[in-house]
Design a protein around this motif. Structure first.
Motif, PDB file in Angstrom:
ATOM      1  N   ALA B  45       0.635  -1.090  -0.061  1.00 30.97           N
ATOM      2  CA  ALA B  45       0.114   0.057   0.041  1.00 30.97           C
ATOM      3  C   ALA B  45       0.880   1.166  -0.034  1.00 30.97           C
ATOM      4  CB  ALA B  45      -1.049  -0.085   1.223  1.00 30.97           C
ATOM      5  N   CYS B  46       1.940   1.214   0.779  1.00 33.75           N
ATOM      6  CA  CYS B  46       2.779   2.449   0.910  1.00 33.75           C
ATOM      7  C   CYS B  46       3.286   2.491  -0.457  1.00 33.75           C
ATOM      8  CB  CYS B  46       3.746   2.250   1.851  1.00 33.75           C
ATOM      9  SG  CYS B  46       4.927   3.376   2.188  1.00 33.75           S
ATOM     10  N   THR B  47       4.090   1.600  -1.298  1.00 33.22           N
ATOM     11  CA  THR B  47       4.725   1.868  -2.440  1.00 33.22           C
ATOM     12  C   THR B  47       3.686   2.384  -3.316  1.00 33.22           C
ATOM     13  OG1 THR B  47       5.793  -0.520  -1.885  1.00 33.22           O
ATOM     14  CG2 THR B  47       5.809   0.455  -4.010  1.00 33.22           C
ATOM     15  N   ALA B  48       2.429   2.000  -3.483  1.00 36.77           N
ATOM     16  CA  ALA B  48       1.423   2.616  -4.555  1.00 36.77           C
ATOM     17  C   ALA B  48       1.085   3.841  -3.863  1.00 36.77           C
ATOM     18  CB  ALA B  48       0.060   1.468  -4.283  1.00 36.77           C
ATOM     19  N   GLU B  49       0.843   4.317  -2.883  1.00 35.80           N
ATOM     20  CA  GLU B  49       0.635   5.488  -2.527  1.00 35.80           C
ATOM     21  C   GLU B  49       1.574   6.702  -2.595  1.00 35.80           C
ATOM     22  OE1 GLU B  49      -2.485   6.492  -1.290  1.00 35.80           O
ATOM     23  OE2 GLU B  49      -1.714   8.676  -0.638  1.00 35.80           O
ATOM     24  N   ASN B  50       2.784   6.189  -2.153  1.00 33.93           N
ATOM     25  CA  ASN B  50       3.696   7.130  -2.037  1.00 33.93           C
ATOM     26  C   ASN B  50       4.940   7.101  -3.406  1.00 33.93           C
ATOM     27  OD1 ASN B  50       3.301   8.616   0.545  1.00 33.93           O
ATOM     28  ND2 ASN B  50       3.363   6.887   1.126  1.00 33.93           N
ATOM     29  N   ASN B  51       4.439   6.525  -4.524  1.00 34.16           N
ATOM     30  CA  ASN B  51       5.222   6.407  -5.679  1.00 34.16           C
ATOM     31  C   ASN B  51       6.742   6.223  -5.325  1.00 34.16           C
ATOM     32  OD1 ASN B  51       3.072   7.874  -6.847  1.00 34.16           O
ATOM     33  ND2 ASN B  51       3.918   9.898  -6.851  1.00 34.16           N
ATOM     34  N   LEU B  52       6.695   5.046  -4.565  1.00 36.61           N
ATOM     35  CA  LEU B  52       7.996   4.190  -4.527  1.00 36.61           C
ATOM     36  C   LEU B  52       8.553   3.533  -5.684  1.00 36.61           C
ATOM     37  CD1 LEU B  52       7.954   3.078  -0.822  1.00 36.61           C
ATOM     38  CD2 LEU B  52       8.349   5.256  -1.602  1.00 36.61           C
ATOM     39  N   PRO B  53       9.860   3.761  -6.087  1.00 34.36           N
ATOM     40  CA  PRO B  53      10.409   2.982  -7.274  1.00 34.36           C
ATOM     41  C   PRO B  53      10.523   1.411  -6.985  1.00 34.36           C
ATOM     42  CG  PRO B  53      12.113   4.266  -6.148  1.00 34.36           C
ATOM     43  CD  PRO B  53      10.744   4.564  -5.385  1.00 34.36           C
ATOM     44  N   ILE B  54      10.372   0.831  -7.913  1.00 34.02           N
ATOM     45  CA  ILE B  54      10.972  -0.512  -7.954  1.00 34.02           C
ATOM     46  C   ILE B  54      12.326  -0.611  -8.446  1.00 34.02           C
ATOM     47  CG2 ILE B  54      10.401  -2.979  -8.318  1.00 34.02           C
ATOM     48  CD1 ILE B  54       8.200  -1.593  -6.893  1.00 34.02           C
ATOM     49  N   VAL B  55      13.165  -1.096  -7.478  1.00 31.45           N
ATOM     50  CA  VAL B  55      14.333  -0.519  -7.720  1.00 31.45           C
ATOM     51  C   VAL B  55      15.285  -1.851  -8.694  1.00 31.45           C
ATOM     52  CG1 VAL B  55      15.001   0.967  -6.002  1.00 31.45           C
ATOM     53  CG2 VAL B  55      15.578  -1.577  -5.738  1.00 31.45           C
ATOM     54  N   GLY B  56      14.492  -2.991  -8.569  1.00 33.52           N
ATOM     55  CA  GLY B  56      15.051  -4.163  -9.368  1.00 33.52           C
ATOM     56  C   GLY B  56      16.071  -4.897  -8.597  1.00 33.52           C
ATOM     57  N   PHE B 172       4.100   9.737   6.981  1.00 38.56           N
ATOM     58  CA  PHE B 172       2.915   9.562   7.692  1.00 38.56           C
ATOM     59  C   PHE B 172       1.737  10.049   6.906  1.00 38.56           C
ATOM     60  CE2 PHE B 172       3.491   9.466  12.715  1.00 38.56           C
ATOM     61  CZ  PHE B 172       3.932   8.322  12.383  1.00 38.56           C
ATOM     62  N   CYS B 173       1.920   9.821   5.461  1.00 39.65           N
ATOM     63  CA  CYS B 173       0.983  10.183   4.276  1.00 39.65           C
ATOM     64  C   CYS B 173       0.579  11.480   4.551  1.00 39.65           C
ATOM     65  CB  CYS B 173      -0.250   9.032   4.216  1.00 39.65           C
ATOM     66  SG  CYS B 173       0.398   7.506   3.540  1.00 39.65           S
ATOM     67  N   ILE B 174       1.441  12.308   4.475  1.00 41.52           N
ATOM     68  CA  ILE B 174       1.084  13.864   4.856  1.00 41.52           C
ATOM     69  C   ILE B 174       0.315  14.419   3.600  1.00 41.52           C
ATOM     70  CG2 ILE B 174       3.234  14.670   3.433  1.00 41.52           C
ATOM     71  CD1 ILE B 174       3.449  17.063   5.768  1.00 41.52           C
ATOM     72  N   GLN B 175       0.187  13.991   2.453  1.00 41.16           N
ATOM     73  CA  GLN B 175      -0.572  14.288   1.379  1.00 41.16           C
ATOM     74  C   GLN B 175      -2.124  14.115   2.021  1.00 41.16           C
ATOM     75  OE1 GLN B 175       1.442  12.049   1.261  1.00 41.16           O
ATOM     76  NE2 GLN B 175       0.414  10.278   0.404  1.00 41.16           N
TER      77      GLN B 175
END
Lengths: 179, 255
Positions: B45-56, B172-175
């Protein structure tokens, strides 16, 4: 004994070259900026005049920019909104015929964004409209502009300056505007 | 100039334990380890919400993975009696944050919400904060990551896509906090109510192990759960006073 001027200046040659390169880069950058960036008053696909609509006919800003009071974006009106009036009004004018062409080909008008904020800025129109900041404070005297021109610098100093002047709650916190 | 003057006059106040109580909110979290199953739904959920990259795979092996929340695993005992315990680890939003005193450009600071925030625009990438952080929850963007089509369509427009050279961490999902405040103001409310905000990890948690709320409000669920007898904070001996309280797992052998 004589001193050669050319020889004496020879020591400054690297510095002179560096200054020359810097100057050339400055000029090249300025030219590139002038050529590739649309400037503060780009030519729009249709010569829409705010003088006629907002000035002469006193149409409220939010009649067309309908989301300003309740959303982050003010919203560019849909072609349908324009056609609501222009099916019958001034249909013989060339600019209106351009509009009709867009309507008939079911295409959105590719307006060029004049007030374009960076992606890392969170700017909610609704907060400012609800705080009764006049549209003209940031957008200039739109009702006198035949072609929309950006008059505000849209810089952070300019934003924070107004926040400090009006003593906005948490108006100086970075995360109030940045994201 | 006034900011620097404020800095000097407020310095002693900011470094005093408990200074955060005078803030508007003091966002905190309670994680009940007895409920946590280690399913990693919060990580997704965090990866999707905060545009975290998948580094490989390659960069993962180089320890350049970026995950604002992760499940840490600890093995104990030998094979027949081997035991696995785990703990979700994310930015603790310490009220006495070591990272904040480290930053040479004040890119990380405490804001009026009691959040330990990171400003990407100001960060110059010295990575000092990551060195100072005892929880290892700060991540550096060694590269500018891209998303293959059509994945770039699912990026969250309320969150910046960080470029290379900046530090990032849990916000803390400030957005969501900001959006909730916006809605509260639309409704004419001065303050947020309990339950107005849920970070992505708390929302995704299937067992409701993560609870989020305002610690300043004594009636909030967070404040009440934090005083539980099972409650503890991680690395308490460092005096960072974290905003996240963990509730100890109830083990069969300890009952």
């Amino acid at each position: 004994m004589s001193v050669s001027v050319r020889e004496a200046l020879g020591a400054f040659k690297p510095a002179a070259i560096a200054v020359g390169i810097a100057l050339a880069a400055y000029i090249a950058g300025w030219v590139a900026y002038e050529v590739f960036f649309p400037g503060t008053a780009p030519v729009q696909p249709i010569e829409f005049s705010h003088v006629i609509h907002a000035g002469d006919y006193q149409i409220d800003c939010q009649y067309c920019h309908i989301y300003a009071a309740r959303s982050t974006t003010a919203g560019v009106p849909a072609v349908e909104k324009c056609m609501g009036c222009h099916k019958v009004i001034a249909t013989d004018k060339p600019e209106i015929q351009k509009l009709t062409d867009y309507w008939n080909s079911r295409q959105a008008i590719p307006w060029i964004k004049v007030h374009d904020l960076a992606d890392f800025v969170y700017f909610p129109h609704k907060r400012h409209v609800q705080a009764e900041v006049a549209c003209q404070t940031c957008h200039g005297e739109v009702q006198t502009m035949a072609r929309i021109e950006r008059v505000a610098p849209l810089s952070m100093k300019w934003c924070v300056g107004c926040h400090e002047e009006r003593e906005v709650e948490n108006g100086r916190d970075c995360w109030t505007c940045h994201k | 100039m006034s900011l620097i003057k404020d800095l000097f006059t407020n310095w002693s106040v900011w470094r005093r334990p408990g200074y955060f109580e005078s803030f508007d909110y003091s966002w905190g979290m309670v994680i009940d380890l007895d409920r946590c199953t280690g399913c990693e739904a919060c990580v997704v959920a965090c990866t999707a919400e905060n545009n975290l990259p998948i580094v490989g795979e390659k960069r993962f092996s180089e320890n350049r993975e970026i995950k604002w929340i992760r499940i840490e695993r600890y093995w104990s005992g030998e094979y027949p009696n081997a035991k696995l315990s785990f703990i979700p680890m994310l930015c603790q939003h310490c009220d006495q944050a070591p990272c904040e005193i480290a930053c040479p450009v004040s890119a990380t600071y405490h804001n009026q919400d009691g959040l330990n925030t990171q400003i990407y625009n100001r960060c110059i990438g010295t990575r000092t904060c990551a060195v100072y952080c005892p929880y290892e929850v700060r991540f550096f963007n060694w590269f500018s990551y891209t998303w293959d089509a059509p994945l770039e369509q699912q990026l969250n427009p309320d969150v910046t896509v960080r470029e290379k050279g900046v530090m990032e961490k849990c916000t803390f999902c400030i957005q969501r906090i900001r959006e909730a405040k916006d809605h509260a103001k639309d409704d004419g409310r001065r303050r947020l109510r309990e339950g107005d905000i849920q970070p992505a990890c708390a929302q995704a948690c299937p067992t409701k192990a993560i609870v989020f709320g305002d610690r300043n409000d004594p009636d909030s669920q967070v404040a009440q759960m934090a005083s539980d007898a099972r409650g503890y904070t991680v690395l308490k001996e460092l005096n960072t006073s974290p905003s996240i309280v963990y509730l100890r797992r109830v083990d069969q052998e300890h009952v």
